[in-house]
Motif scaffolding. Sequence first.
Motif, mmCIF file in Angstrom:
data_model
loop_
_atom_site.group_PDB
_atom_site.id
_atom_site.type_symbol
_atom_site.label_atom_id
_atom_site.label_comp_id
_atom_site.label_asym_id
_atom_site.label_seq_id
_atom_site.Cartn_x
_atom_site.Cartn_y
_atom_site.Cartn_z
ATOM 1 N N CYS A 254 -103.723 -75.229 20.196
ATOM 2 C CA CYS A 254 -102.672 -74.211 20.135
ATOM 3 C C CYS A 254 -103.088 -73.104 19.165
ATOM 4 O O CYS A 254 -103.625 -73.387 18.091
ATOM 5 C CB CYS A 254 -101.365 -74.808 19.629
ATOM 6 N N THR A 255 -102.838 -71.886 19.558
ATOM 7 C CA THR A 255 -102.997 -70.764 18.641
ATOM 8 C C THR A 255 -101.698 -69.967 18.637
ATOM 9 O O THR A 255 -100.783 -70.243 19.399
ATOM 10 C CB THR A 255 -104.167 -69.850 19.049
ATOM 11 N N ALA A 256 -101.629 -68.968 17.771
ATOM 12 C CA ALA A 256 -100.505 -68.033 17.758
ATOM 13 C C ALA A 256 -101.081 -66.634 17.888
ATOM 14 O O ALA A 256 -102.108 -66.313 17.264
ATOM 15 C CB ALA A 256 -99.706 -68.165 16.456
ATOM 16 N N TRP A 257 -100.441 -65.810 18.697
ATOM 17 C CA TRP A 257 -101.024 -64.496 18.975
ATOM 18 C C TRP A 257 -101.150 -63.652 17.716
ATOM 19 O O TRP A 257 -102.163 -62.989 17.498
ATOM 20 C CB TRP A 257 -100.191 -63.753 20.025
ATOM 21 N N ARG A 262 -106.291 -66.909 15.314
ATOM 22 C CA ARG A 262 -106.162 -67.008 16.774
ATOM 23 C C ARG A 262 -107.507 -67.122 17.493
ATOM 24 O O ARG A 262 -107.719 -68.028 18.304
ATOM 25 C CB ARG A 262 -105.416 -65.780 17.304
ATOM 26 N N ASP A 263 -108.431 -66.228 17.199
ATOM 27 C CA ASP A 263 -109.643 -66.148 18.003
ATOM 28 C C ASP A 263 -110.601 -67.304 17.750
ATOM 29 O O ASP A 263 -111.296 -67.746 18.671
ATOM 30 C CB ASP A 263 -110.346 -64.812 17.773
ATOM 31 N N HIS A 283 -101.642 -70.343 24.022
ATOM 32 C CA HIS A 283 -102.004 -69.163 23.227
ATOM 33 C C HIS A 283 -100.898 -68.654 22.321
ATOM 34 O O HIS A 283 -101.119 -67.763 21.509
ATOM 35 C CB HIS A 283 -102.516 -68.035 24.120
ATOM 36 N N GLY A 284 -99.692 -69.177 22.415
ATOM 37 C CA GLY A 284 -98.652 -68.842 21.452
ATOM 38 C C GLY A 284 -98.200 -67.398 21.503
ATOM 39 O O GLY A 284 -98.099 -66.724 20.464
ATOM 40 N N ARG A 302 -89.898 -73.236 19.488
ATOM 41 C CA ARG A 302 -89.570 -74.618 19.845
ATOM 42 C C ARG A 302 -90.131 -74.993 21.216
ATOM 43 O O ARG A 302 -90.737 -76.053 21.384
ATOM 44 C CB ARG A 302 -88.047 -74.818 19.837
ATOM 45 N N ARG A 303 -89.964 -74.113 22.201
ATOM 46 C CA ARG A 303 -90.442 -74.422 23.550
ATOM 47 C C ARG A 303 -91.959 -74.519 23.596
ATOM 48 O O ARG A 303 -92.513 -75.387 24.280
ATOM 49 C CB ARG A 303 -89.933 -73.371 24.534
ATOM 50 N N GLU A 304 -92.647 -73.640 22.879
ATOM 51 C CA GLU A 304 -94.110 -73.687 22.888
ATOM 52 C C GLU A 304 -94.615 -74.974 22.238
ATOM 53 O O GLU A 304 -95.534 -75.619 22.739
ATOM 54 C CB GLU A 304 -94.678 -72.461 22.160
ATOM 55 N N ALA A 305 -93.993 -75.373 21.139
ATOM 56 C CA ALA A 305 -94.385 -76.618 20.479
ATOM 57 C C ALA A 305 -94.089 -77.816 21.374
ATOM 58 O O ALA A 305 -94.893 -78.764 21.447
ATOM 59 C CB ALA A 305 -93.665 -76.756 19.143
#
Length: 320
Positions: A254-257, A262-263, A283-284, A302-305
Amino acid sequence: MIAPLDPVIAEIIPKLPLRDPDAMTPQSARDALRALAAARAAVPPPPVASAIDAEVQGAAGPLAARVYRVSDEKSPTVVFFHGGGWVAGDLETHDRQARLLAIETGAVVVSVDYRRPPETRFPGAFEDAFAAVRDVVARMSEFGGDPARVGVAGDSAGGNLAATVAIACRDAGIDLAAQLLVYPVTDVAGNFADAMENARFPSRAENAEGYFLSRAVMEWFSGHYLEDTKHGADWRVSPLRATSHAGLAPAVVCTAWFDPLRDEGKAYADALAAADVPTKYHHGAGLIHGYFGLGDASDIARREAQRARADFRAMLERGA
């Protein structure tokens, strides 16, 4: 089209700690994360059947741990490593994340409080994390009871530890069913201060500041963890630089934009996939570093997690 920053999270960012490396000390960073966790004390934690303090064997002696169960049935076991830049974070700051991991995967979750820098520098945290996994595997009957369904998980610096431990387990002949790497640190070469190394990951410039975790704070964290900048090329802190990623446990990355990490997280997901490791990548969109801890406020977080933990659960179950 790039998703905009979640407006709920945009309002939260100014309230988050660990944003001023010039004023931070290791103790103030620890106190700030503890205070953030304590501020949520009025909100009941996600309920589990039990959360019991315990010990696991580290590289230099016993380590504090907490064991979360949702049932007494035979189940997967997940060894969880908290984030906090290796320096901060502990069992309390990540109690809710560990609970949600147990609830949403059905696993016994063993949260491990590894030794932290600057009191214990690299490779102390890595060695503790690997020793803890070996101890849990050796004592499997005390935990989930199924040696075919053992996973590792962690966020940020904990994701770094989970990734490096997964490599060490492969090399030691320990078969893991899955690894969950949440916005992990994967390449510390240059200690986030070297312009040429930073240029390999555009997110380090695009998200250098303004989105909670900053590139400067990552430089501060890695400077405390690594006593010698040359250690940044070691796979035990930079898993992206491992000689081979073949044969590693299936992974959820998992990353966050809006995250300077991220990269390098995406690069690690790509490296795993290129080595034929079954990999799920999230990709968050619209999110920042630390969003696994923001699910109470942000529906998007919450949904992404939840999606990531569902993928992790599926990988653990396939290990049966």
